[in-house]
Design an enzyme around this catalytic site. Structure first.
Site, PDB file in Angstrom:
ATOM      1  CE  LYS A 123     -15.322  -1.483   2.510  1.00  0.00           C
ATOM      2  NZ  LYS A 123     -14.169  -0.698   2.910  1.00  0.00           N
ATOM      3  CG  HIS A 126     -11.237  -9.754   0.086  1.00  0.00           C
ATOM      4  ND1 HIS A 126      -9.906 -10.047   0.016  1.00  0.00           N
ATOM      5  CD2 HIS A 126     -11.324  -8.492   0.576  1.00  0.00           C
ATOM      6  CE1 HIS A 126      -9.207  -9.000   0.416  1.00  0.00           C
ATOM      7  NE2 HIS A 126     -10.037  -8.045   0.774  1.00  0.00           N
ATOM      8  CG  HIS A 129      -9.264 -10.062   4.368  1.00  0.00           C
ATOM      9  ND1 HIS A 129     -10.259  -9.316   3.784  1.00  0.00           N
ATOM     10  CD2 HIS A 129      -8.403  -9.179   4.918  1.00  0.00           C
ATOM     11  CE1 HIS A 129      -9.996  -8.034   3.961  1.00  0.00           C
ATOM     12  NE2 HIS A 129      -8.881  -7.921   4.649  1.00  0.00           N
TER      13      HIS A 129
HETATM   14  N1  ARG Z   1      -7.635  -4.319   7.762  1.00  0.00           N
HETATM   15  C1  ARG Z   1      -6.499  -4.264   6.895  1.00  0.00           C
HETATM   16  C2  ARG Z   1      -6.897  -4.703   5.499  1.00  0.00           C
HETATM   17  O1  ARG Z   1      -7.834  -5.444   5.343  1.00  0.00           O
HETATM   18  C3  ARG Z   1      -5.350  -5.115   7.342  1.00  0.00           C
HETATM   19  C4  ARG Z   1      -4.780  -4.769   8.692  1.00  0.00           C
HETATM   20  C5  ARG Z   1      -3.383  -5.270   8.867  1.00  0.00           C
HETATM   21  N2  ARG Z   1      -2.825  -5.017  10.145  1.00  0.00           N
HETATM   22  C6  ARG Z   1      -2.412  -3.826  10.592  1.00  0.00           C
HETATM   23  N3  ARG Z   1      -1.923  -3.743  11.791  1.00  0.00           N
HETATM   24  N4  ARG Z   1      -2.424  -2.758   9.821  1.00  0.00           N
HETATM   25  O2  ARG Z   1      -6.250  -4.338   4.545  1.00  0.00           O
END
Ligand code: ARG
Length: 564
Positions: A123, A126, A129
Site C-alpha cells: 500500500k 500516505h 504514515h
Molecule cells: N501498520 C499499521 C498501520 O499502518 C501501524 C502499525 C503500528 N505498530 C504496531 N505495533 N501495531 O496502521
C-alpha cells in the site's frame, strides 16, 4: 541562579521545604516584577499573619547578596527578585557555550523502544504514515539526547490475509514487468482489482484464504511471491526515508512475529484468559470497559493484535526496555489499550506504565493541491518532492547563484513539511497549506532555518572573533540580549518537558521563540561594531544561538543550511 534563590528562601523560611519553595517560585509575567517572584499566600495559615506582612518580613530577613541579586522588592504578597544582570548573563553563557548543552545522562543504561512509521506493504506510504514517521523520529532524537539507548522499530504491516488476495490478483491480472516498473502503484491496482472481481465472484475470497494459509504453512511459492512484494514496497518506503533523512534499527514487521503467536496462545490458555466466541478465540475485557480482544479468527489464523502481543514479549526479552512507545493515529487507541491490557493480565504489571501509545491527529488536506497518482491516492514521497521543487523555484527566482541548490532545496523543503507537522500539539490535526508552511516570514521551518543561516552569515563576516577571549558580560545586559539569553537558558528543561510529554511541539515552539528573540536582538544590536569587547560579547551570543537552533532543529529531525 534559581537554586541560589531557593536556598536563600529555604534558609529563611522554616515552614517550607526547598522543594515546596521551588514549586512556588514563579517567573513573573513582566520584567518590571523581577526575574523570579515568590508568593506568600501559602504561608498565611501556618504563620498566622497577612500574606503582605509575611512578604515584607521575609524580604527584610533575606539580606543583601550583590553577587547574584541586584535587588529584592515586595509587591503585595510577592517577594520579587531582581537578578544581578551580569551574573545572570555569565551563568547562562558559561553553561550554554558547552558543546553538550542540553544533553543529559538521565537515560544512561536505559532502553526505549519506539515503534513508528510502519507502513502497510503493497500500500502507499500516505500522509498519515508521514506523521508517525516524523513524530517518531523526533521522539527518538529527544530521548537519545537525554542519554537513553533507543531502538527504532519499523513494524511493517507485512502479514495477513490481504497477501493471499494479492497473490491471487497478481497471478490472474498481473505480470512481473509491470510490478517491477510501477511498484506499489501496481500492487495497489491489483488489490483494488481483487475486490472488484470478488464482488462478482466470491470464490476468489476462498482462493485468497487458501494462499494465505499456504503462506502460514511456509509454502515456498507463496512465500517467495510475498517476499518479493515486501521488497518492492520497501524500495519505495526507503526512498521516502532517504528524503526525510532518517532510518531505523529494525525493519521487523508483523511477519517477524508470525511464529511467536503460538506462544501467545499458550500463555493465554495457561492463564485461563482465552474464551471461545462464535468459533473465534478472544480475551474478554468487559470488566475493563472494553470490547473483547480478538486473538484467533474462526479459521484459526492470528491477527494484528496477536502479533502485537507477541511483539511486546519479544521486545521485552530482547531489549529489556524501560518503555515501549507506539506512534500511530488516534484511531488505534482502542487496539493498543486492548493489547496492553492483555499483556498486563498475563501477569505483567509493568505493562501499565511501560507500554505507551502516542496518538496523533489527522492530516487535513484542506484546499491544498497535492499531486496524486492513479485513484486519487496521495503519496508522502510526492508531497516531499513538491515541497522541494517549490523551494527550488523560489531560490531560482531570488537567489539564482546560491551554491548547491539541490541540497538546500531538499533540506529546506523537507524541513518545512516536517516543521509544519511538529509545530502544533501532535493530537491536533495538521493542515496543509503550501503558502503558509513555506512562508519564510511565518511561524515555519524556513523562518527558523533562515535565522540559522543569518547567524552563519554574521559569523562568516565577523572580524577577528576569538572564542577564547574573556567576555565582558556587562556588555550584553540590554533587554533584547537578556530576553534571548533567558530563552537560551530554557533549552535543557524544554528537552525534558518534550520527552515527558512525548511532544516534539515543545521543542518546535521553543526554537521558534529563540529565533524570534534572536531576530529582535539582531535588530536592536549591531554585531560587527568597532569596539572589540562589545563585538566579542555579541558575537558569542550569535555563536550560542546558532548552535541551539541547529541542535533544536536536529531534535526535530530537521537540517540546517549555511546559506539560503
Ligand atoms: N501498520 C499499521 C498501520 O499502518 C501501524 C502499525 C503500528 N505498530 C504496531 N505495533 N501495531 O496502521
Amino acid at each position: 541562579m534559581k537554586e541560589k534563590i531557593i536556598k536563600l528562601l529555604n534558609d529563611n523560611i522554616e515552614v517550607l521545604t526547598a522543594e515546596e519553595i521551588s514549586d512556588l517560585l514563579e517567573i513573573p509575567p513582566k520584567p518590571e516584577l523581577g526575574d523570579f517572584a515568590f508568593p506568600c499566600f501559602r504561608l498565611a495559615k501556618s504563620m498566622r499573619k497577612a500574606p503582605q506582612m509575611i512578604a515584607s518580613e521575609i524580604a527584610a530577613s533575606l539580606g543583601e547578596h550583590p553577587d547574584f541579586l541586584q535587588e529584592i522588592k515586595t509587591e503585595g504578597a510577592y517577594i520579587n527578585f531582581f537578578l544581578n544582570k551580569e551574573a545572570l548573563v555569565k551563568g547562562i553563557v558559561e553553561n550554554a557555550i558547552k558543546e553538550d548543552y542540553g544533553s543529559d545522562t538521565e537515560g544512561e543504561g536505559k532502553t526505549i523502544c519506539i515503534d513508528y512509521s510502519s507502513p502497510n506493504v503493497a500500500k502507499n506510504f500516505h500522509v498519515g504514515h508521514l506523521r508517525t514517521t516524523i513524530i517518531g523520529n523526533s521522539i527518538y532524537k529527544i530521548y537519545s539526547k537525554l542519554g537513553y539507548h533507543v531502538e527504532r522499530i519499523n513494524h511493517l504491516g507485512d502479514w495477513g490475509t490481504q497477501f493471499g488476495k494479492l497473490i491471487v490478483a497478481y497471478k490472474a491480472w498481473g505480470d512481473e514487468e509491470t510490478v517491477k516498473e510501477k511498484g506499489v502503484e501496481e500492487l495497489l491496482r491489483l488489490y483494488v482489482k481483487f475486490h472488484e472481481e470478488a464482488e462478482k465472484n466470491p470464490e476468489l475470497e476462498d482462493e485468497a484464504r487458501a494462499w494465505f494459509h499456504k503462506m502460514e504453512l511456509g509454502d515456498e511459492e507463496a512465500l517467495s511471491i510475498w517476499k518479493w512484494f515486501v521488497e518492492i514496497s520497501l524500495i519505495e518506503y526507503k526512498r521516502t526515508y532517504d528524503l526525510l533523512g532518517l532510518d531505523f534499527d529494525h525493519f521487523t514487521g508483523e511477519s517477524f512475529y508470525r511464529n511467536m503467536t503460538d506462544d501467545v496462545i499458550k500463555k493465554l490458555t495457561d492463564s485461563n484468559l482465552l474464551t471461545e466466541s462464535e468459533g473465534a478465540k478472544i480475551v474478554d475485557l468487559e470488566s475493563y470497559d472494553m470490547p473483547p480482544c480478538l486473538i484467533l479468527k474462526n479459521d484459526g489464523s492470528s491477527i494484528y493484535a496477536t502479533r502485537d502481543i507477541a511483539a511486546v514479549f519479544y521486545r521485552k526479552e530482547t531489549y529489556n526496555f524501560t518503555k515501549c512507545l507506539y506512534v500511530t493515529g488516534q484511531e488505534q487507541k482502542l487496539h493498543f489499550a486492548q493489547v496492553f491490557k492483555v499483556v498486563e493480565l498475563l501477569g505483567n504489571e509493568w505493562a501499565k506504565d511501560q507500554l505507551v501509545h502516542i496518538p496523533y491527529g489527522l492530516v487535513s488536506l484542506g484546499g491544498a493541491k497535492l499531486s496524486s497518482r492513479g485513484g486519487n491516492v496521495i503519496y508522502a514521497e510526492d508531497i516531499l518532492k513538491e515541497a522541494i521543487s517549490k523551494i527550488k523555484e523560489t531560490i531560482n527566482e531570488k537567489n539564482p547563484d546560491l551554491p548547491d541548490k539541490d541540497t538546500v532545496s531538499r533540506i529546506v523543503g523537507v524541513g518545512a513539511v516536517m516543521f509544519n507537522d511538529l509545530y502544533n500539539q501532535r493530537i491536533k490535526d495538521v493542515s496543509f497549506n503550501w503558502d503558509k508552511l513555506l512562508n519564510p516570514d511565518g511561524e515555519t521551518g524556513p523562518y527558523v532555518q533562515y535565522t540559522y543561516a543569518r547567524c552563519s552569515s554574521i559569523l562568516r563576516n565577523s572580524i577577528g572573533y576569538d572564542q577564547n577571549a574573556p567576555i565582558d558580560y556587562s556588555l550584553i545586559t540590554d533587554p533584547a540580549s537578556i530576553a534571548l539569553l533567558k530563552d537560551i537558558s530554557r533549552f535543557p528543561s524544554v528537552i525534558h518537558d518534550a520527552a515527558d510529554k512525548y511532544e516534539p511541539s515543545v521543542v518546535a515552539r521553543y526554537v521558534m521563540d529563540v529565533a524570534h528573540s534572536f531576530n529582535k536582538f539582531y535588530t536592536d544590536n549591531h554585531i560587527n561594531v568597532d569596539d572589540e569587547a562589545l563585538r566579542n560579547a555579541r558575537t558569542t551570543l550569535v555563536v550560542i544561538t546558532r548552535r541551539i537552533i541547529k541542535d533544536a532543529l536536529e531534535l526535530l529531525g530537521i537540517g540546517c543550511v549555511e546559506q539560503m
